[in-house]
Scaffold this motif. Structure first.
Motif, PDB file in Angstrom:
ATOM      1  N   THR A 260       0.774  -1.109   0.035  1.00  0.00           N
ATOM      2  CA  THR A 260      -0.108   0.032   0.105  1.00  0.00           C
ATOM      3  C   THR A 260       0.827   1.106  -0.124  1.00  0.00           C
ATOM      4  O   THR A 260       2.123   1.146  -0.018  1.00  0.00           O
ATOM      5  CB  THR A 260      -0.972   0.074   1.309  1.00  0.00           C
ATOM      6  N   SER A 261       0.122   2.423   0.097  1.00  0.00           N
ATOM      7  CA  SER A 261       0.860   3.797   0.132  1.00  0.00           C
ATOM      8  C   SER A 261       1.490   4.062   1.543  1.00  0.00           C
ATOM      9  O   SER A 261       2.392   4.857   1.653  1.00  0.00           O
ATOM     10  CB  SER A 261      -0.039   4.881  -0.292  1.00  0.00           C
ATOM     11  N   GLU A 262       1.107   3.210   2.412  1.00  0.00           N
ATOM     12  CA  GLU A 262       1.634   3.469   3.727  1.00  0.00           C
ATOM     13  C   GLU A 262       2.910   2.909   3.925  1.00  0.00           C
ATOM     14  O   GLU A 262       3.150   1.774   3.789  1.00  0.00           O
ATOM     15  CB  GLU A 262       0.677   2.987   4.763  1.00  0.00           C
ATOM     16  N   SER A 263       3.868   3.800   4.402  1.00  0.00           N
ATOM     17  CA  SER A 263       5.216   3.434   4.710  1.00  0.00           C
ATOM     18  C   SER A 263       5.561   3.167   6.390  1.00  0.00           C
ATOM     19  O   SER A 263       4.745   3.558   7.277  1.00  0.00           O
ATOM     20  CB  SER A 263       6.101   4.483   4.134  1.00  0.00           C
ATOM     21  N   VAL A 264       6.502   2.165   6.477  1.00  0.00           N
ATOM     22  CA  VAL A 264       6.631   1.740   7.766  1.00  0.00           C
ATOM     23  C   VAL A 264       8.409   1.676   7.914  1.00  0.00           C
ATOM     24  O   VAL A 264       8.679   0.731   7.163  1.00  0.00           O
ATOM     25  CB  VAL A 264       5.948   0.562   8.380  1.00  0.00           C
ATOM     26  N   THR A 265       8.985   1.851   8.901  1.00  0.00           N
ATOM     27  CA  THR A 265      10.371   1.371   9.194  1.00  0.00           C
ATOM     28  C   THR A 265      10.483   0.059   9.844  1.00  0.00           C
ATOM     29  O   THR A 265       9.854   0.001  11.080  1.00  0.00           O
ATOM     30  CB  THR A 265      10.993   2.626   9.716  1.00  0.00           C
ATOM     31  N   VAL A 266      11.502  -0.686   9.587  1.00  0.00           N
ATOM     32  CA  VAL A 266      11.416  -1.995  10.169  1.00  0.00           C
ATOM     33  C   VAL A 266      13.035  -1.949  10.608  1.00  0.00           C
ATOM     34  O   VAL A 266      13.914  -2.091   9.495  1.00  0.00           O
ATOM     35  CB  VAL A 266      11.166  -3.097   9.542  1.00  0.00           C
ATOM     36  N   GLU A 267      13.359  -2.414  11.823  1.00  0.00           N
ATOM     37  CA  GLU A 267      14.961  -2.388  12.064  1.00  0.00           C
ATOM     38  C   GLU A 267      15.135  -3.871  12.126  1.00  0.00           C
ATOM     39  O   GLU A 267      14.815  -4.756  12.956  1.00  0.00           O
ATOM     40  CB  GLU A 267      14.943  -1.718  13.620  1.00  0.00           C
ATOM     41  N   ILE A 268      16.194  -4.234  11.570  1.00  0.00           N
ATOM     42  CA  ILE A 268      16.758  -5.565  11.467  1.00  0.00           C
ATOM     43  C   ILE A 268      17.961  -5.782  12.188  1.00  0.00           C
ATOM     44  O   ILE A 268      19.162  -4.904  11.980  1.00  0.00           O
ATOM     45  CB  ILE A 268      17.007  -6.073  10.001  1.00  0.00           C
ATOM     46  N   PRO A 269      18.286  -6.417  13.451  1.00  0.00           N
ATOM     47  CA  PRO A 269      19.402  -6.406  14.283  1.00  0.00           C
ATOM     48  C   PRO A 269      20.513  -7.299  13.276  1.00  0.00           C
ATOM     49  O   PRO A 269      20.255  -8.153  12.612  1.00  0.00           O
ATOM     50  CB  PRO A 269      19.005  -6.803  15.366  1.00  0.00           C
ATOM     51  N   LYS A 270      21.584  -7.040  13.862  1.00  0.00           N
ATOM     52  CA  LYS A 270      22.763  -7.475  13.390  1.00  0.00           C
ATOM     53  C   LYS A 270      22.905  -9.125  13.566  1.00  0.00           C
ATOM     54  O   LYS A 270      22.379  -9.617  14.881  1.00  0.00           O
ATOM     55  CB  LYS A 270      24.079  -7.151  14.112  1.00  0.00           C
ATOM     56  N   GLY A 271      22.943 -10.062  12.889  1.00  0.00           N
ATOM     57  CA  GLY A 271      22.975 -11.239  12.807  1.00  0.00           C
ATOM     58  C   GLY A 271      21.565 -12.273  12.776  1.00  0.00           C
ATOM     59  O   GLY A 271      21.433 -13.249  12.862  1.00  0.00           O
ATOM     60  N   ALA A 272      20.454 -11.203  12.393  1.00  0.00           N
ATOM     61  CA  ALA A 272      19.295 -11.774  12.296  1.00  0.00           C
ATOM     62  C   ALA A 272      19.411 -12.590  11.026  1.00  0.00           C
ATOM     63  O   ALA A 272      19.731 -12.500   9.848  1.00  0.00           O
ATOM     64  CB  ALA A 272      18.288 -10.519  12.114  1.00  0.00           C
ATOM     65  N   GLY A 273      18.434 -13.900  11.085  1.00  0.00           N
ATOM     66  CA  GLY A 273      18.269 -14.677  10.089  1.00  0.00           C
ATOM     67  C   GLY A 273      17.058 -14.566   9.416  1.00  0.00           C
ATOM     68  O   GLY A 273      16.200 -13.769   9.503  1.00  0.00           O
ATOM     69  N   GLY A 274      16.718 -15.366   8.280  1.00  0.00           N
ATOM     70  CA  GLY A 274      15.487 -15.297   7.610  1.00  0.00           C
ATOM     71  C   GLY A 274      14.249 -15.122   8.484  1.00  0.00           C
ATOM     72  O   GLY A 274      13.261 -14.580   8.195  1.00  0.00           O
ATOM     73  N   TRP A 275      14.127 -16.188   9.344  1.00  0.00           N
ATOM     74  CA  TRP A 275      13.040 -16.310  10.063  1.00  0.00           C
ATOM     75  C   TRP A 275      12.607 -15.079  11.002  1.00  0.00           C
ATOM     76  O   TRP A 275      11.537 -14.630  11.316  1.00  0.00           O
ATOM     77  CB  TRP A 275      13.049 -17.530  11.009  1.00  0.00           C
ATOM     78  N   GLU A 276      13.838 -14.594  11.636  1.00  0.00           N
ATOM     79  CA  GLU A 276      13.713 -13.389  12.468  1.00  0.00           C
ATOM     80  C   GLU A 276      13.397 -12.179  11.735  1.00  0.00           C
ATOM     81  O   GLU A 276      12.715 -11.250  12.047  1.00  0.00           O
ATOM     82  CB  GLU A 276      15.116 -13.156  13.294  1.00  0.00           C
ATOM     83  N   ILE A 277      14.003 -12.084  10.558  1.00  0.00           N
ATOM     84  CA  ILE A 277      13.652 -11.046   9.737  1.00  0.00           C
ATOM     85  C   ILE A 277      12.070 -11.072   9.187  1.00  0.00           C
ATOM     86  O   ILE A 277      11.267  -9.890   9.158  1.00  0.00           O
ATOM     87  CB  ILE A 277      14.474 -10.922   8.352  1.00  0.00           C
ATOM     88  N   GLY A 278      11.637 -12.377   8.788  1.00  0.00           N
ATOM     89  CA  GLY A 278      10.088 -12.255   8.444  1.00  0.00           C
ATOM     90  C   GLY A 278       9.333 -11.943   9.693  1.00  0.00           C
ATOM     91  O   GLY A 278       8.236 -11.488   9.539  1.00  0.00           O
ATOM     92  N   ARG A 279       9.682 -12.398  10.851  1.00  0.00           N
ATOM     93  CA  ARG A 279       8.988 -12.209  12.162  1.00  0.00           C
ATOM     94  C   ARG A 279       8.848 -10.801  12.341  1.00  0.00           C
ATOM     95  O   ARG A 279       7.624 -10.135  12.706  1.00  0.00           O
ATOM     96  CB  ARG A 279       9.655 -12.906  13.411  1.00  0.00           C
ATOM     97  N   ARG A 280       9.918  -9.932  12.259  1.00  0.00           N
ATOM     98  CA  ARG A 280       9.912  -8.449  12.413  1.00  0.00           C
ATOM     99  C   ARG A 280       8.866  -8.008  11.299  1.00  0.00           C
ATOM    100  O   ARG A 280       8.100  -6.962  11.487  1.00  0.00           O
ATOM    101  CB  ARG A 280      11.071  -8.019  12.462  1.00  0.00           C
TER     102      ARG A 280
END
Length: 574
Positions: A260-280
């Motif tokens: 959509t046109s709505e934006s959001v900022t997502v913070e990905i910590p150091k060492g995060a894998g695919g599952w953690e990124i997807g969860r965030r």
């Protein structure tokens, strides 16, 4: 005497006699068909005829057996030992006395008492004055005889205290109770509790004749409970089976399109894998499920190149679109701290990334020095130009609109604190001749500012330590670094006149002040820090950037230094 008499002078019969209180022998006499004496009415209340008939059935054969008597202690007593028996029947007419005597004599012999060695007894003579003598059952004829029944011991109570014998409970009539299992009939319900509270006579009737309608109602409820239990179990098995199939073989939930046109900022910590990124991403509303993101990341050849940092994403994106956007550098919303970069430049970068007014981060740094988490050995004396200098550890940090400056600074300081602790700066500083870890960070910042390459860093560290020695007669403990003066001025000018330098007395001017500057002059990287911890030991004390940019050459004597300086002047046009 009427019966069991032993002769004249016996005492009259007493109504509370424990042996004859129930008139068992009189009931037998009435059973024999004798009429009451003289037609006189009986002196005690009559018992129901049915009870009398039951007693006759139970006492059949009385004439063939005589029952013994037991006292209150359970000892067997013979009639001849009871002196008052003869007196009880004084006054009965002779005719009835003889009849009783003949009957009693026969009973004694048949009961076996003479066989035991006791003397036989003659019946009592009739007493004309006995008011009961003319009656076939003066008292107790209508009472049941407890002798020969389960109540024979302990001995019967006197007539005035004895309760009527309970009638046997009738057998339950065949009905609805026998047609249903106890589980469906509702056994143990409220009706059974009410039956127990009623009398024994009424209880038997109530048990055998419960309303069939109530049973059917309870049966229906029980069946309904069973159906619900089994139905719920089958439903639960089906649900979990469906979930298992979906998790193993089904397609993960996913959105469609680029969001959509709505934006959001997502913070990905150091060492995060695919599952953690997807969860965030799912928590921020970007993707519909973490499973979908993991699957899309695996399908993209560059999916494993997603780095830590802050990403500006759109809501409700397909997982594949989210992966593509995170691989685009334009989507990242981070602040990069470069090795050797001064805090002033880092503050500007944070302001820009957060979209706040210029100078906002600098004010936050000065106003919240203690709250930002500096290590305890960090110094904030008035001589230090910026207490946070040297503690914004180089790296990439999330910094997006909506975040506060102090939140970004805490991440940088936390990283520096963690890395410095891992190197054990406090112990290493003392081994290198420094006062504390803060001075060691300052040395590392000088190495980072003056060195150009990895090979330069260790030599540059040795130059610093050799010039700080009290035995240094070449520079007399003066570092003479242009970098410290440039830090003071906020510039990066390599062309500084001697007059300007020699007239400035600021502690950061190492041309006029011996020893180290008050604090770090930048944020050293890990390479420079390792060099400060492990310098060379070749005797280097001079250095010159002969090309003015990347080529740094070192010398051990002042003569060697003069040659390097001439080389620099020839290159730079001085």
């Amino acid at each position: 005497m009427t019966e069991y008499g032993r002769g004249p002078g016996s005492e009259p019969w007493h109504p509370e006699d424990p042996l004859y209180g129930d008139g068992g022998w009189r009931g037998q006499q009435a059973h024999a068909g004798q009429q009451s004496y003289g037609g006189q009415p009986q002196q005690y209340p009559q018992q129901p005829q049915q009870q009398y008939d039951d007693w006759n059935q139970q006492q059949s054969g009385y004439d063939q057996q005589q029952y013994p008597y037991y006292d209150e202690q359970g000892q067997q007593q013979h009639p001849q030992h009871q002196q008052h028996f003869g007196q009880q029947y004084v006054g009965h007419d002779q005719q009835h006395g003889q009849q009783y005597a003949a009957q009693g004599q026969q009973q004694y012999h048949q009961g076996g008492w003479d066989a035991s060695g006791s003397h036989g007894h003659v019946p009592y003579a009739a007493d004309p004055g006995d008011p009961y003598g003319q009656q076939p059952a003066a008292y107790g004829g209508e009472q049941p005889d407890f002798y020969g029944t389960e109540d024979a011991y302990p001995p019967p109570q006197p007539p005035g205290r004895r309760r009527p014998a309970a009638e046997p409970e009738p057998e339950p009539e065949p009905g609805a109770d026998e047609e249903e299992h106890a589980f469906f009939a509702g056994g143990g319900g409220d009706e059974d509790a009410e039956d127990e509270a009623e009398s024994r006579a009424g209880r038997g009737e109530r048990r055998g004749k419960k309303p069939v309608k109530s049973k059917k109602r309870r049966t229906g409820c029980a069946c309904m409970v069973v159906v619900l239990v089994f139905g719920g179990g089958l439903g639960g098995v089906g649900y979990f089976g469906y979930k298992f199939y979906q998790n193993r073989f089904g397609t993960a939930p996913d959105y469609a399109g680029e969001g959509t046109s709505e934006s959001v900022t997502v913070e990905i910590p150091k060492g995060a894998g695919g599952w953690e990124i997807g969860r965030r991403l799912k928590a921020a509303g970007v993707v519909k499920s973490a499973d979908a993101f993991v699957h899309a990341q695996g399908q993209n050849p560059k999916g494993d190149q997603i780095q830590a940092g802050a990403y500006l994403m759109k809501k409700e994106m397909s997982a594949a679109s989210a992966v593509l956007l995170m691989l685009d550098p334009r989507s990242q919303s981070n602040v990069l701290v470069k090795p050797g970069e001064r805090n002033a430049e880092v503050y500007k970068a944070i302001d820009k990334q957060l979209g706040v007014t210029s100078g906002t981060t600098r004010k936050a740094a000065k106003g919240q020095t203690k709250a930002l988490g500096l290590p305890s050995w960090a110094q904030s004396s008035t001589g230090v130009q910026d207490p946070l200098e040297g503690f914004l550890f180089p790296g990439t940090y999330p910094a997006a609109k909506g975040m506060k400056p102090d939140a970004v600074l805490k991440q940088m300081i936390g990283q520096a604190k963690e890395r410095y602790a891992a190197f054990g700066l406090t112990k290493k500083a003392q081994a290198l001749g420094l006062d504390n870890a803060f001075q060691l960070v300052t040395v590392a910042s000088l190495v980072q500012a003056e060195g150009k390459t990895h090979d330069d860093f260790r030599k540059m560290a040795e130059v610093v330590y050799n010039r700080l020695k009290p035995t240094n007669t070449e520079t007399n403990q003066l570092l003479q670094f242009d970098s410290t003066y440039n830090y003071l001025k906020g510039t990066s000018n390599i062309h500084i006149s001697e007059r300007e330098i020699n007239t400035n007395r600021n502690p950061y001017n190492t041309y006029t002040h011996k020893g180290l500057p008050p604090g770090p002059i930048g944020n050293p990287g890990e390479d420079a820090l390792k060099a400060a911890l492990n310098p060379t030991h070749d005797g280097w004390i001079y250095f010159v950037a002969t090309d003015g940019t990347t080529n740094t050459e070192f010398a051990k004597t002042y003569e060697e230094f003069k040659q390097l300086k001439d080389k620099f002047n020839a290159t730079s046009g001085n």
